[in-house]
Design a protein around this motif. Structure first.
Motif, PDB file in Angstrom:
ATOM      1  N   PHE A   1     140.895 -21.270 -39.248  1.00  0.00           N
ATOM      2  CA  PHE A   1     141.709 -20.111 -39.844  1.00  0.00           C
ATOM      3  C   PHE A   1     143.095 -20.580 -40.040  1.00  0.00           C
ATOM      4  O   PHE A   1     143.826 -20.853 -38.978  1.00  0.00           O
ATOM      5  N   ILE A   2     143.575 -20.356 -41.155  1.00  0.00           N
ATOM      6  CA  ILE A   2     145.064 -20.343 -41.494  1.00  0.00           C
ATOM      7  C   ILE A   2     145.653 -18.991 -41.644  1.00  0.00           C
ATOM      8  O   ILE A   2     145.486 -18.381 -42.501  1.00  0.00           O
ATOM      9  N   LYS A   3     146.586 -18.898 -40.849  1.00  0.00           N
ATOM     10  CA  LYS A   3     147.185 -17.696 -40.976  1.00  0.00           C
ATOM     11  C   LYS A   3     148.089 -17.462 -42.234  1.00  0.00           C
ATOM     12  O   LYS A   3     148.516 -18.357 -42.757  1.00  0.00           O
ATOM     13  N   ASP A   4     147.880 -16.342 -42.841  1.00  0.00           N
ATOM     14  CA  ASP A   4     148.595 -15.771 -44.019  1.00  0.00           C
ATOM     15  C   ASP A   4     147.853 -16.473 -45.074  1.00  0.00           C
ATOM     16  O   ASP A   4     148.632 -16.740 -46.319  1.00  0.00           O
ATOM     17  N   SER A   5     146.960 -17.099 -45.155  1.00  0.00           N
ATOM     18  CA  SER A   5     146.179 -17.706 -46.201  1.00  0.00           C
ATOM     19  C   SER A   5     144.626 -17.244 -46.347  1.00  0.00           C
ATOM     20  O   SER A   5     144.021 -18.217 -46.178  1.00  0.00           O
ATOM     21  N   VAL A   6     144.487 -15.899 -46.754  1.00  0.00           N
ATOM     22  CA  VAL A   6     143.277 -15.247 -46.843  1.00  0.00           C
ATOM     23  C   VAL A   6     142.348 -15.905 -48.054  1.00  0.00           C
ATOM     24  O   VAL A   6     141.299 -16.531 -47.593  1.00  0.00           O
ATOM     25  N   ASP A   7     143.013 -15.970 -49.022  1.00  0.00           N
ATOM     26  CA  ASP A   7     142.329 -16.706 -50.098  1.00  0.00           C
ATOM     27  C   ASP A   7     141.903 -18.282 -49.630  1.00  0.00           C
ATOM     28  O   ASP A   7     140.649 -18.480 -50.246  1.00  0.00           O
ATOM     29  N   PHE A   8     142.711 -18.927 -49.221  1.00  0.00           N
ATOM     30  CA  PHE A   8     142.149 -20.359 -48.740  1.00  0.00           C
ATOM     31  C   PHE A   8     141.199 -20.098 -47.875  1.00  0.00           C
ATOM     32  O   PHE A   8     140.217 -21.028 -47.875  1.00  0.00           O
ATOM     33  N   ASN A   9     141.184 -19.470 -46.750  1.00  0.00           N
ATOM     34  CA  ASN A   9     140.222 -19.413 -45.731  1.00  0.00           C
ATOM     35  C   ASN A   9     138.798 -19.070 -46.359  1.00  0.00           C
ATOM     36  O   ASN A   9     137.917 -19.730 -45.977  1.00  0.00           O
ATOM     37  N   GLU A  10     138.819 -18.105 -47.302  1.00  0.00           N
ATOM     38  CA  GLU A  10     137.690 -17.803 -47.624  1.00  0.00           C
ATOM     39  C   GLU A  10     137.077 -18.767 -48.641  1.00  0.00           C
ATOM     40  O   GLU A  10     135.830 -18.962 -48.777  1.00  0.00           O
ATOM     41  N   ASN A  11     137.940 -19.435 -49.269  1.00  0.00           N
ATOM     42  CA  ASN A  11     137.703 -20.613 -50.192  1.00  0.00           C
ATOM     43  C   ASN A  11     137.043 -21.832 -49.516  1.00  0.00           C
ATOM     44  O   ASN A  11     136.025 -22.378 -49.816  1.00  0.00           O
ATOM     45  N   LEU A  12     137.670 -21.993 -48.272  1.00  0.00           N
ATOM     46  CA  LEU A  12     136.985 -23.029 -47.432  1.00  0.00           C
ATOM     47  C   LEU A  12     136.043 -22.705 -46.796  1.00  0.00           C
ATOM     48  O   LEU A  12     134.978 -23.574 -46.680  1.00  0.00           O
ATOM     49  N   ALA A  13     135.600 -21.465 -46.495  1.00  0.00           N
ATOM     50  CA  ALA A  13     134.233 -21.214 -45.639  1.00  0.00           C
ATOM     51  C   ALA A  13     133.485 -21.281 -46.840  1.00  0.00           C
ATOM     52  O   ALA A  13     132.108 -21.313 -46.261  1.00  0.00           O
ATOM     53  N   SER A  14     133.581 -20.969 -48.143  1.00  0.00           N
ATOM     54  CA  SER A  14     132.654 -20.857 -49.015  1.00  0.00           C
ATOM     55  C   SER A  14     132.212 -22.237 -49.329  1.00  0.00           C
ATOM     56  O   SER A  14     131.028 -22.537 -49.631  1.00  0.00           O
TER      57      SER A  14
ATOM     58  N   ARG B   1     120.741 -18.451 -49.515  1.00  0.00           N
ATOM     59  CA  ARG B   1     121.861 -17.444 -49.456  1.00  0.00           C
ATOM     60  C   ARG B   1     122.130 -17.173 -47.923  1.00  0.00           C
ATOM     61  O   ARG B   1     123.133 -16.854 -47.508  1.00  0.00           O
ATOM     62  N   LEU B   2     120.834 -16.715 -47.240  1.00  0.00           N
ATOM     63  CA  LEU B   2     121.259 -16.451 -45.828  1.00  0.00           C
ATOM     64  C   LEU B   2     121.602 -17.795 -45.024  1.00  0.00           C
ATOM     65  O   LEU B   2     122.375 -17.401 -44.154  1.00  0.00           O
ATOM     66  N   ALA B   3     121.086 -18.957 -45.155  1.00  0.00           N
ATOM     67  CA  ALA B   3     121.790 -19.871 -44.522  1.00  0.00           C
ATOM     68  C   ALA B   3     123.242 -19.961 -44.786  1.00  0.00           C
ATOM     69  O   ALA B   3     124.099 -20.495 -44.113  1.00  0.00           O
ATOM     70  N   GLU B   4     123.407 -20.125 -46.171  1.00  0.00           N
ATOM     71  CA  GLU B   4     124.966 -20.318 -46.475  1.00  0.00           C
ATOM     72  C   GLU B   4     125.934 -19.156 -45.987  1.00  0.00           C
ATOM     73  O   GLU B   4     127.124 -19.424 -45.506  1.00  0.00           O
ATOM     74  N   LEU B   5     125.237 -17.932 -45.900  1.00  0.00           N
ATOM     75  CA  LEU B   5     126.037 -16.887 -45.025  1.00  0.00           C
ATOM     76  C   LEU B   5     126.513 -17.177 -43.676  1.00  0.00           C
ATOM     77  O   LEU B   5     127.618 -16.919 -43.205  1.00  0.00           O
ATOM     78  N   ILE B   6     125.360 -17.856 -42.951  1.00  0.00           N
ATOM     79  CA  ILE B   6     125.533 -18.001 -41.551  1.00  0.00           C
ATOM     80  C   ILE B   6     126.623 -19.156 -41.232  1.00  0.00           C
ATOM     81  O   ILE B   6     127.529 -19.231 -40.841  1.00  0.00           O
ATOM     82  N   PHE B   7     126.489 -20.311 -42.258  1.00  0.00           N
ATOM     83  CA  PHE B   7     127.622 -21.449 -42.287  1.00  0.00           C
ATOM     84  C   PHE B   7     128.896 -20.711 -42.694  1.00  0.00           C
ATOM     85  O   PHE B   7     129.822 -21.472 -41.714  1.00  0.00           O
ATOM     86  N   HIS B   8     128.997 -20.115 -43.487  1.00  0.00           N
ATOM     87  CA  HIS B   8     130.244 -19.518 -44.015  1.00  0.00           C
ATOM     88  C   HIS B   8     131.014 -18.690 -42.887  1.00  0.00           C
ATOM     89  O   HIS B   8     132.135 -18.852 -42.647  1.00  0.00           O
ATOM     90  N   GLU B   9     130.107 -17.663 -42.149  1.00  0.00           N
ATOM     91  CA  GLU B   9     130.938 -17.044 -41.099  1.00  0.00           C
ATOM     92  C   GLU B   9     131.232 -17.838 -39.944  1.00  0.00           C
ATOM     93  O   GLU B   9     132.227 -17.632 -39.259  1.00  0.00           O
ATOM     94  N   LEU B  10     130.216 -18.754 -39.771  1.00  0.00           N
ATOM     95  CA  LEU B  10     130.758 -19.915 -38.351  1.00  0.00           C
ATOM     96  C   LEU B  10     131.921 -20.602 -38.730  1.00  0.00           C
ATOM     97  O   LEU B  10     132.364 -21.204 -37.800  1.00  0.00           O
TER      98      LEU B  10
END
Length: 344
Positions: free
Chosen positions: A191-204, A176-185
């Protein structure tokens, strides 16, 4: 000439004052966020400070070493510009530091959104001051919105600043720690403007794929941790899939009750939510923490449901994209998004 200059100056001052009055809440919020972020950054210490401290627990030192290895992997294998990220850590002393408020309309699966300069529309609002988060939570509830208040363990300034690590995340499992770092990096890279859901999905999505890639290239060094992480992923995907499958049922319910009175809408929604929660608690998980979470007094509402859509609603689409468009080459997929959707 002086008269014209004074008129222009007066006009500029007037425009600035009007802007401040109209955007006062946004300016005040931005100041609070900046003050909170810079306070944490100012009091953060280099990771080596904790590694060299005789009073810092060895078990947590191992987690710091893992963070360093993950960062190194992100640079060497993924080409991330992450050298200056997470070089320091802020010791929370076990306390929470950040709270996030999300909201949804009561009879439709649609998020309430805030609009920010540069970022565009955002479906959540973070706070470093808990009372401010509670205040917003109450304001939104008073207006009839479904609201969710949760704590947060990390944030990304999208590469603008050098983000510090927060000490509470050292209590996470290795995976979980490794995934968190990769997610935030990943947020720093894409980053895609006005696409919060997709940005979070992509980072996840990338966070999970890069974590698996990281463990698989460690020559068995984290064999036990990797196995545990795969089990966690299986549980998480099972939970996410269950909620995703239920979302169309909620959509159907809300369409059916459109013309009813508010009291009748609330009654229909309540009984449907109770049925959903009963079925949710019947899922068999490998990890007892999921069962404990679902049996806790967590408030299940539209904001809760949309949080799962926000982080996992596009996972099947991204998995299919990796398979068909990029022939399961995750680096090729990463390169595509980096070139077409650079972070801010």
């Amino acid at each position: 000439m002086k008269s014209i200059f004074r008129k222009i100056l007066l006009l500029i001052i007037t425009i600035i004052m009007i802007f401040v009055v109209i955007k006062w809440d946004l300016i005040q919020y931005g100041w609070q966020q900046a003050k909170g972020q810079f306070s944490i950054m100012f009091h953060a210490e280099p990771l080596d400070y904790y590694l060299e401290s005789p009073s810092f627990p060895d078990s947590l030192k191992q987690r710091i070493t893992l963070v360093k290895e993950v960062k190194k992997f992100a640079q060497s294998e993924l080409g991330f510009d992450s050298e200056d990220q997470y070089k320091k850590m802020f010791d929370q002393h076990g306390k929470e530091l950040m709270w996030v408020v999300t909201a949804a309309y009561p009879y439709q699966l649609e998020s309430y959104e805030w609009k920010f300069p540069i970022l565009g529309k955002v479906a959540y609002k973070g706070f470093f001051v808990k009372k401010e988060a509670l205040k917003l939570e109450q304001e939104l509830k008073t207006k009839g919105f479904d609201v969710r208040l949760r704590t947060a363990s990390a944030w990304s300034t999208l590469g603008w600043l050098n983000d510090p690590l927060l000490s509470n995340v050292l209590n996470y499992s290795s995976g979980r720690l490794a995934e968190l770092i990769f997610h935030e990096l990943t947020h720093d890279e894409i980053f895609i403007k006005d696409s919060v859901d997709f940005n979070e999905n992509l980072a996840s999505f990338f966070g999970q794929e890069f974590t698996k890639m990281f463990f698989e290239k460690q020559n068995g060094k984290f064999e036990t941790e990797y196995e545990s992480y795969l089990n966690q992923l299986e549980d998480r995907h099972q939970l996410n899939q269950f909620i995703r499958d239920y979302l169309p049922k909620f959509d159907s319910l809300y369409k059916r009750i459109e013309g009813l009175s508010t009291t009748e809408k609330e009654n229909r929604k309540y009984y449907f939510m109770e049925m959903f929660k009963r079925k949710l608690r019947q899922i068999n998980f490998k990890n007892s923490k999921y069962t404990e979470f679902l049996n806790s007094e967590v408030e299940v509402n539209n904001a809760f449901l949309l949080s799962y859509k926000r982080y996992s609603g596009h996972q099947q689409l991204l998995e299919q994209e990796l398979e068909t468009q990029f022939e399961r080459d995750i680096l090729k997929m990463l390169d595509f998004y980096q070139k077409n959707f650079n972070s801010l």
